[in-house]
Design a protein around this motif. Sequence first.
Motif, PDB file in Angstrom:
ATOM      1  N   ALA A  13      -6.784  -1.337 -43.159  1.00 47.55           N
ATOM      2  CA  ALA A  13      -7.187  -2.533 -42.401  1.00 47.55           C
ATOM      3  C   ALA A  13      -7.494  -2.233 -40.941  1.00 47.55           C
ATOM      4  CB  ALA A  13      -6.102  -3.602 -42.510  1.00 47.55           C
ATOM      5  N   ASN A  37      -3.570   4.628 -41.199  1.00 46.72           N
ATOM      6  CA  ASN A  37      -2.818   5.832 -40.901  1.00 46.72           C
ATOM      7  C   ASN A  37      -3.164   6.495 -39.582  1.00 46.72           C
ATOM      8  OD1 ASN A  37      -0.992   7.903 -41.495  1.00 46.72           O
ATOM      9  ND2 ASN A  37      -2.656   9.206 -42.212  1.00 46.72           N
ATOM     10  N   GLU A  38      -4.459   6.669 -39.316  1.00 49.54           N
ATOM     11  CA  GLU A  38      -4.856   7.599 -38.260  1.00 49.54           C
ATOM     12  C   GLU A  38      -4.793   7.042 -36.853  1.00 49.54           C
ATOM     13  OE1 GLU A  38      -5.395  10.723 -38.437  1.00 49.54           O
ATOM     14  OE2 GLU A  38      -5.360  10.937 -40.612  1.00 49.54           O
ATOM     15  N   ALA A  62       0.976   3.933 -42.005  1.00 54.26           N
ATOM     16  CA  ALA A  62       1.393   4.662 -43.210  1.00 54.26           C
ATOM     17  C   ALA A  62       0.212   5.411 -43.803  1.00 54.26           C
ATOM     18  CB  ALA A  62       1.938   3.680 -44.242  1.00 54.26           C
ATOM     19  N   ASP A  63       0.517   6.591 -44.341  1.00 48.32           N
ATOM     20  CA  ASP A  63      -0.486   7.369 -45.066  1.00 48.32           C
ATOM     21  C   ASP A  63      -0.332   7.023 -46.547  1.00 48.32           C
ATOM     22  OD1 ASP A  63      -2.043   9.212 -46.341  1.00 48.32           O
ATOM     23  OD2 ASP A  63      -1.062  10.985 -45.487  1.00 48.32           O
ATOM     24  N   ASN A  90      -7.486  -1.555 -50.354  1.00 50.51           N
ATOM     25  CA  ASN A  90      -8.810  -1.320 -49.775  1.00 50.51           C
ATOM     26  C   ASN A  90      -8.966   0.083 -49.186  1.00 50.51           C
ATOM     27  OD1 ASN A  90     -11.387  -2.136 -48.207  1.00 50.51           O
ATOM     28  ND2 ASN A  90      -9.941  -1.572 -46.587  1.00 50.51           N
ATOM     29  N   SER A 142     -16.322   0.254 -55.802  1.00 45.42           N
ATOM     30  CA  SER A 142     -17.657   0.525 -55.250  1.00 45.42           C
ATOM     31  C   SER A 142     -18.677   0.499 -56.376  1.00 45.42           C
ATOM     32  CB  SER A 142     -17.663   1.918 -54.611  1.00 45.42           C
ATOM     33  OG  SER A 142     -18.966   2.294 -54.250  1.00 45.42           O
ATOM     34  N   TYR A 156     -16.203  11.331 -55.544  1.00 45.25           N
ATOM     35  CA  TYR A 156     -15.921   9.969 -55.021  1.00 45.25           C
ATOM     36  C   TYR A 156     -16.206   8.933 -56.104  1.00 45.25           C
ATOM     37  CZ  TYR A 156     -16.609   5.676 -52.224  1.00 45.25           C
ATOM     38  OH  TYR A 156     -16.567   4.386 -51.736  1.00 45.25           O
ATOM     39  N   LYS A 160     -13.734   6.119 -57.973  1.00 44.95           N
ATOM     40  CA  LYS A 160     -13.977   4.668 -57.966  1.00 44.95           C
ATOM     41  C   LYS A 160     -14.071   4.131 -59.406  1.00 44.95           C
ATOM     42  CE  LYS A 160     -13.792   3.663 -53.613  1.00 44.95           C
ATOM     43  NZ  LYS A 160     -12.723   2.804 -53.090  1.00 44.95           N
ATOM     44  N   PRO A 186     -18.539  -3.118 -53.604  1.00 43.49           N
ATOM     45  CA  PRO A 186     -19.640  -3.233 -52.642  1.00 43.49           C
ATOM     46  C   PRO A 186     -20.689  -2.145 -52.861  1.00 43.49           C
ATOM     47  CG  PRO A 186     -17.479  -3.039 -51.547  1.00 43.49           C
ATOM     48  CD  PRO A 186     -17.295  -2.646 -52.971  1.00 43.49           C
ATOM     49  N   LEU A 193     -17.124   4.376 -42.682  1.00 44.60           N
ATOM     50  CA  LEU A 193     -16.806   5.206 -43.853  1.00 44.60           C
ATOM     51  C   LEU A 193     -17.485   6.584 -43.822  1.00 44.60           C
ATOM     52  CD1 LEU A 193     -15.233   4.960 -46.624  1.00 44.60           C
ATOM     53  CD2 LEU A 193     -17.422   4.351 -47.641  1.00 44.60           C
TER      54      LEU A 193
HETATM   55  N1  LIG Z   1     -18.833   0.973 -46.485  1.00 41.95           N
HETATM   56  C1  LIG Z   1     -19.397   1.043 -47.677  1.00 41.95           C
HETATM   57  O1  LIG Z   1     -20.631   1.180 -47.790  1.00 41.95           O
HETATM   58  C2  LIG Z   1     -18.561   0.935 -48.921  1.00 41.95           C
HETATM   59  C3  LIG Z   1     -19.212   0.770 -50.143  1.00 41.95           C
HETATM   60  C4  LIG Z   1     -18.467   0.678 -51.306  1.00 41.95           C
HETATM   61  C5  LIG Z   1     -17.089   0.744 -51.258  1.00 41.95           C
HETATM   62  N2  LIG Z   1     -16.466   0.908 -50.056  1.00 41.95           N
HETATM   63  C6  LIG Z   1     -14.998   0.977 -50.054  1.00 41.95           C
HETATM   64  O2  LIG Z   1     -14.468   0.051 -49.124  1.00 41.95           O
HETATM   65  C7  LIG Z   1     -13.174   0.469 -48.730  1.00 41.95           C
HETATM   66  C8  LIG Z   1     -13.059   0.334 -47.216  1.00 41.95           C
HETATM   67  O3  LIG Z   1     -13.939   1.265 -46.609  1.00 41.95           O
HETATM   68  P1  LIG Z   1     -14.822   0.951 -45.318  1.00 41.95           P
HETATM   69  O4  LIG Z   1     -16.220   1.070 -45.705  1.00 41.95           O
HETATM   70  O5  LIG Z   1     -14.330  -0.250 -44.639  1.00 41.95           O
HETATM   71  O6  LIG Z   1     -14.510   2.281 -44.464  1.00 41.95           O
HETATM   72  P2  LIG Z   1     -13.666   2.584 -43.152  1.00 41.95           P
HETATM   73  O7  LIG Z   1     -14.178   1.757 -42.024  1.00 41.95           O
HETATM   74  O8  LIG Z   1     -13.681   4.073 -43.015  1.00 41.95           O
HETATM   75  O9  LIG Z   1     -12.207   2.059 -43.508  1.00 41.95           O
HETATM   76  C9  LIG Z   1     -11.338   2.812 -44.327  1.00 41.95           C
HETATM   77  C10 LIG Z   1      -9.928   2.360 -44.043  1.00 41.95           C
HETATM   78  O10 LIG Z   1      -9.036   3.104 -44.887  1.00 41.95           O
HETATM   79  C11 LIG Z   1      -7.998   3.658 -44.082  1.00 41.95           C
HETATM   80  N3  LIG Z   1      -7.481   4.883 -44.671  1.00 41.95           N
HETATM   81  C12 LIG Z   1      -8.170   5.987 -45.035  1.00 41.95           C
HETATM   82  N4  LIG Z   1      -7.330   6.930 -45.494  1.00 41.95           N
HETATM   83  C13 LIG Z   1      -6.075   6.397 -45.416  1.00 41.95           C
HETATM   84  C14 LIG Z   1      -4.785   6.888 -45.727  1.00 41.95           C
HETATM   85  N5  LIG Z   1      -4.593   8.119 -46.224  1.00 41.95           N
HETATM   86  N6  LIG Z   1      -3.722   6.069 -45.504  1.00 41.95           N
HETATM   87  C15 LIG Z   1      -3.890   4.827 -44.988  1.00 41.95           C
HETATM   88  N7  LIG Z   1      -5.105   4.307 -44.689  1.00 41.95           N
HETATM   89  C16 LIG Z   1      -6.170   5.096 -44.892  1.00 41.95           C
HETATM   90  C17 LIG Z   1      -8.656   3.881 -42.729  1.00 41.95           C
HETATM   91  O11 LIG Z   1      -7.680   3.936 -41.691  1.00 41.95           O
HETATM   92  P3  LIG Z   1      -7.208   5.276 -40.942  1.00 41.95           P
HETATM   93  O12 LIG Z   1      -8.402   6.170 -40.857  1.00 41.95           O
HETATM   94  O13 LIG Z   1      -6.721   4.779 -39.624  1.00 41.95           O
HETATM   95  O14 LIG Z   1      -6.109   5.830 -41.751  1.00 41.95           O
HETATM   96  C18 LIG Z   1      -9.501   2.627 -42.601  1.00 41.95           C
HETATM   97  O15 LIG Z   1      -8.724   1.556 -42.146  1.00 41.95           O
HETATM   98  C19 LIG Z   1     -13.006   1.900 -49.237  1.00 41.95           C
HETATM   99  O16 LIG Z   1     -12.194   1.892 -50.391  1.00 41.95           O
HETATM  100  C20 LIG Z   1     -14.425   2.313 -49.607  1.00 41.95           C
HETATM  101  O17 LIG Z   1     -14.462   3.279 -50.632  1.00 41.95           O
HETATM  102  C21 LIG Z   1     -17.166   0.991 -48.885  1.00 41.95           C
END
Ligand SMILES: NC(=O)c1ccc[n+]([C@@H]2O[C@H](COP(=O)([O-])OP(=O)(O)OC[C@H]3O[C@@H](n4cnc5c(N)ncnc54)[C@H](OP(=O)(O)O)[C@@H]3O)[C@@H](O)[C@H]2O)c1
Length: 250
Positions: A13, A37-38, A62-63, A90, A142, A156, A160, A186, A193
């Motif tokens: 989030a 986490n990061e 948390a990781d 998510n 996805s 990946y 999914k 999505p 991402l």
């Molecule tokens: N954007 C797209 O086009 C798209 C399309 C289809 C599906 N999705 C899916 O949508 C979801 C959200 O992605 P997003 O597009 O919003 O990308 P994003 O902006 O990179 O967000 C990813 C989130 O996941 C967290 N995360 C990653 N690794 C983690 C870990 N080990 N522990 C805890 N948190 C972790 C990140 O936080 P930290 O880095 O701070 O840990 C960040 O809050 C994902 O599952 C992705 O596969 C995205």
Amino acid sequence: MSFDNKVVLITGASSGIGAATAVAFARDGAEVVIVANETPTKLKKVQQDCAKVGKPPLIIKADVANDDDIQKIVKETIAKHKKLDVLVNNAGIVRLGTILDGKVTAIYDELIKVNVRAVVQLTTLAAPYLVKTKGNIVNVSSVSGITINNPEMGAYCTTKAALSHFSRATALELAPHGVRVNIVSPGPVYTDLLNNAGVSTTFEETSVTALNRISGPEEIADLIIFLASDKAKGITGSNYVSDNGMLLIK
Ligand SMILES: NC(=O)c1ccc[n+]([C@@H]2O[C@H](COP(=O)([O-])OP(=O)(O)OC[C@H]3O[C@@H](n4cnc5c(N)ncnc54)[C@H](OP(=O)(O)O)[C@@H]3O)[C@@H](O)[C@H]2O)c1
């Protein structure tokens, strides 16, 4: 939609879809718990954005790839709110690699931990609380779980597809307990991402959609909110695609 007195736990989030979802639930009155986490500063910013429209969420750093951290997520949520109504799985990552470049096994191991195993473990620990509230789960998968648009994304896509199938199995198991489980898939959405994966290409370069547009994270948040609400009380085990018609032309 009202989520007054509902406790909503959202992983990943700190940015993108998860951040937009946290703000949307806060706006609708929920007690939100945000996990990433990061970058704690990003979580603080999301907390402030939520506080502008609703209650400030609980932050848990948390990781999700770490078993102890997953336990901490549930423990701290229940310690603060005593219950759980909605779980949004998510958090997710992208990594690129192929069989012939020799990288696929290493990235598969990394991807499966975050994109699938974390969901399996968090679901297991959260389920007893969701059974008590007759709550629900929304898993962010996805269109990559349905189609493969690039061999470098093969691992990946595999995670999914696994997440979507695990979601259906969970929906079947938890239905007799009144707990719904749904999937949001999505297509391309403007988020961090690809940047976070160290990929230099943009969503415009990698995505072709029938509507010739790319979504904003708020559009996916709206879908998650709908599925988590009572308006979706008859929906479980379903996979809702929001991809600007990408699958139509694949
Ligand atoms: N954007 C797209 O086009 C798209 C399309 C289809 C599906 N999705 C899916 O949508 C979801 C959200 O992605 P997003 O597009 O919003 O990308 P994003 O902006 O990179 O967000 C990813 C989130 O996941 C967290 N995360 C990653 N690794 C983690 C870990 N080990 N522990 C805890 N948190 C972790 C990140 O936080 P930290 O880095 O701070 O840990 C960040 O809050 C994902 O599952 C992705 O596969 C995205």
